[in-house]
Design an enzyme around this catalytic site. Sequence first.
Site, PDB file in Angstrom:
ATOM      1  N   GLY A  57       0.795  -1.219   0.000  1.00  0.00           N
ATOM      2  CA  GLY A  57       0.000   0.000   0.000  1.00  0.00           C
ATOM      3  C   GLY A  57       0.822   1.262   0.000  1.00  0.00           C
ATOM      4  O   GLY A  57       0.451   2.263  -0.609  1.00  0.00           O
ATOM      5  N   VAL A  96       9.218  -2.903  -2.856  1.00  0.00           N
ATOM      6  CA  VAL A  96      10.395  -3.632  -2.397  1.00  0.00           C
ATOM      7  C   VAL A  96      11.195  -4.088  -3.602  1.00  0.00           C
ATOM      8  O   VAL A  96      10.650  -4.717  -4.523  1.00  0.00           O
ATOM      9  CB  VAL A  96      10.001  -4.841  -1.524  1.00  0.00           C
ATOM     10  N   LYS A 133      13.246  -1.505   0.735  1.00  0.00           N
ATOM     11  CA  LYS A 133      11.864  -1.021   0.721  1.00  0.00           C
ATOM     12  C   LYS A 133      11.881   0.496   0.610  1.00  0.00           C
ATOM     13  O   LYS A 133      12.498   1.181   1.431  1.00  0.00           O
ATOM     14  CB  LYS A 133      11.104  -1.456   1.966  1.00  0.00           C
ATOM     15  N   ASP A 191      -0.577  -8.534  10.606  1.00  0.00           N
ATOM     16  CA  ASP A 191      -0.843  -8.960   9.227  1.00  0.00           C
ATOM     17  C   ASP A 191      -0.086 -10.244   8.910  1.00  0.00           C
ATOM     18  O   ASP A 191       0.505 -10.386   7.842  1.00  0.00           O
ATOM     19  CB  ASP A 191      -0.443  -7.844   8.250  1.00  0.00           C
ATOM     20  N   GLY A 193       4.662   1.142   0.039  1.00  0.00           N
ATOM     21  CA  GLY A 193       6.051   0.987  -0.354  1.00  0.00           C
ATOM     22  C   GLY A 193       6.236  -0.061  -1.435  1.00  0.00           C
ATOM     23  O   GLY A 193       5.361  -0.892  -1.682  1.00  0.00           O
TER      24      GLY A 193
END
Length: 890
Positions: free
Chosen positions: A96, A100, A117, A210, A98
């Site tokens: 949402g 990577v 990131k 998460d 960042g």
Amino acid sequence: MATPGERWSEVAALFDECVELAPDEQARRLADLERVDAALAAEVRSLLAADVDADSLLDAGVAAAVPDMLTRTTDPGPRDGLAGPYRLLRLLGEGGMGVVWLAERTDGAYEQQVAVKLLKLGMDTQAILRRFLQERRILARLHHPHIVRLMDGGMSSDGRPYYVMEFVDGLPITEHAARHGLAVRARVELLAQVAEAVAYAHTQLIVHRDLKPSNVFVNRSGEPRVLDFGIAKLLEESADQTQTGTGLRVLSPAYAAPEQILGEAIGTATDVYALALMLCELLVGELPLRRRAVTPAQLAQEVTHETVERASTLASRLPPERAGLLYGAATDTRRLAHQISGDLDLIIATALQRDPARRYATAAAFADDLRRWLTQRPITARADAASYRLLKFIRRHRVGVAASALIVASLVAGLGTALWQARRAQVAAETALRAEEKALQQAEIATAVSDFLTRDVIQAANPYRGKLDIRLTDALIKAAPRIDERFAGKPRLAGVVRRELADSLFLAGELAASQSNAEQALATLEGAFGGADPDVIASRTSLTRVLHRMDRYVDAKLVAQKGLDALGPDAPPRLRLPLQVAMAGLEMEDREETKAVEDLDRLIPQVVAEFGAIEPVHIDVLDHKMRSLMGLERYDDALAIVRELRSGTEKKFGVGDPRTLEWIKREAIILTQLERYDEALVIAQQACDATRATLGENHYATHDCNMRLAIVQFEKKQFGAAVALMEPVAAFRERTYGKDAEGTWLASIWLARAYQRTDQVPRARELFERVYASAIRLNGETDNKTLPFGQTLGMFLEQTGNHVDAEKLRRKLLSQSKASLPAGHISIAKYAWDLGETLASEKRDTETVAFLEEWMPQWDHHFPIKDSRRVDAHQWLADARQRLAATTRH
């Protein structure tokens, strides 16, 4: 045909997989899916479309925070393709806020690939920036072998913050298990390691929030790593932030706990819920929940009434082809369901309770039950009691139960009340009697200890009531033989008084007398009351502690293990934990520092819950962890523990208390390791002055403090002052511990180093060689406790120009370390570095280049970028290559 629940589980799993992919990879995955099942692909597409919608569940309110987000395509990264000194190679994933990237350094400092990131373009609102920086701050706090490591951070050329993590070359945990056909036990072991990592994060006051398979990767060595703390929550934040607000609520519907979906308070039990979902999916390839809704309102309604299926039930329904993909061909689903049923089912069900208060309180407790299942011990989870089920039935059928109760009440009221009151009175009487017996026993023990100290110790030390003419510790030792006579026929009193005496002598530094009395106390109590008695276990803990201090590690382990065996797996934590802490601390002495830290991290939450903070067992567990971290050269982490303990003991015991002074001394030790010598000198001097004033000149703690002060003086090149302090310390330790003791060797080594720097080279060599020979004699030549003393002798030989002897010794040490230590251990890298130093100093360039190139990856992995060993090794390699090139040109 699949049921709606099974269909939704498949859709949810595919959504969680696709949402993490870059747009082009996502498109390819959906195209592949469409060729197999067009309807399934359409459902997944609809969820993905909802995911980027401004009003979707997954990022509700993000569009308001970042207005142009919906119009942007994939972030291409900075124009120069760099994030600080890191070259961005390819996109690994996008979330949402960042992106990577796989990256590598451009300055040649090391060649290891990393994950970078980078905050997305345009995501520079205050809310998003704060969340990104908080994620970086969270990762910086976490140092656990199963949590991805933060390595670096900075700002890119286009003004976006980034941070650098280790790159985990592997697969999501569910894919790894299926790819390798892992058995049920191996999958539970893998998830237990993840749970222990999450438990560690909880001890740092961090909830992940998460957890799902795509955030837990397993590397090629089979080790899990927890990733993506992007929406992790700090428990230390203010109470009004503890709930997830609607403005930036981010979650994965399939793995979210009910409280997340309903906007209720988030805590450690939230992660426990997600861990249980992952375990179920790991075992049977699907989730036990039937969530079909897409909008937040529908999902909230559904969660309120959802039921959880047993994992074993799901296993029994697995189609053969699906079971084959999970575990390999010819998998017997009935046998699989049988393996999962029972305790494993119960563990998952307990962790998936709707009410967070009825789940495992911590991830550590969840992990502990998984370990219990793996070792075939009874688990702590229990099925709902009949009374609880009855209460739930009554709440569901209030009217019917009330009507029935009115009819029955008049028939049974009199008899029921009488029986209930009689039983209640009996239980109360039994409880009161046991409490009274315990109180009387404790009062008798306290009186006996007080009486013994007053009559047999203090009065014996002062027979004429004038000035005391002997030390109190001498009086304690002289009084010990009278214990058996005074408490004849009372083994509990005799044993406890002697144990208290042993503990006092231990604190006074009288280790031999402490050991003798602790052994006698244990023999008296165990002979009378058996191995599992609380006073027997306390005596074993005391004896283990003194044996550990005397460097008798094998004996200490035997004493502690016998106590654990006597207690059994179901013993109360208050009895079991002190011995478990002692055993974990002893692992460090066998150079198993990493395992020690893992075991201690698992024990810390249990110790705090059972005993409280800054209590003896808590201090012990943190002390063991601090020393293990120092063995791993994680000095900043060790310093944080020392300062925590110093602050806690100052508040609890006062600044001048010996228990506080010990941590002031430890702080000076670690500051010395960090080369912060000026700070270390001030603190060490402060600790020595206070210790001397409190305990006297000849106390072991005073000598120990003087040795630490001498080490700081040595590092500040005050070599004469170091010799003056260290000589009496070495003499005291030899008298106290004997020549063949590690405590004596340590003082002798530092004295030898000081002799070397004051041009007393023969005396220095004599000491170095004597200590190494003594270690070989006591432990054997290849023992891990012997090798470091050979290393110090090798360093001395190299520094004094004895290169031939140094090379011979260093080759031997490297070979022995490879044979006795786990592959990749940091100590092996240190012995290799020593040999590299000798080869480089002799300018044997061809051999040097080959050796350095072989070992450089290990040194780059173990030593920080600015570590002098790493810098020196790169310089040696560059010089040797340059000389070889010059020779070739000529």
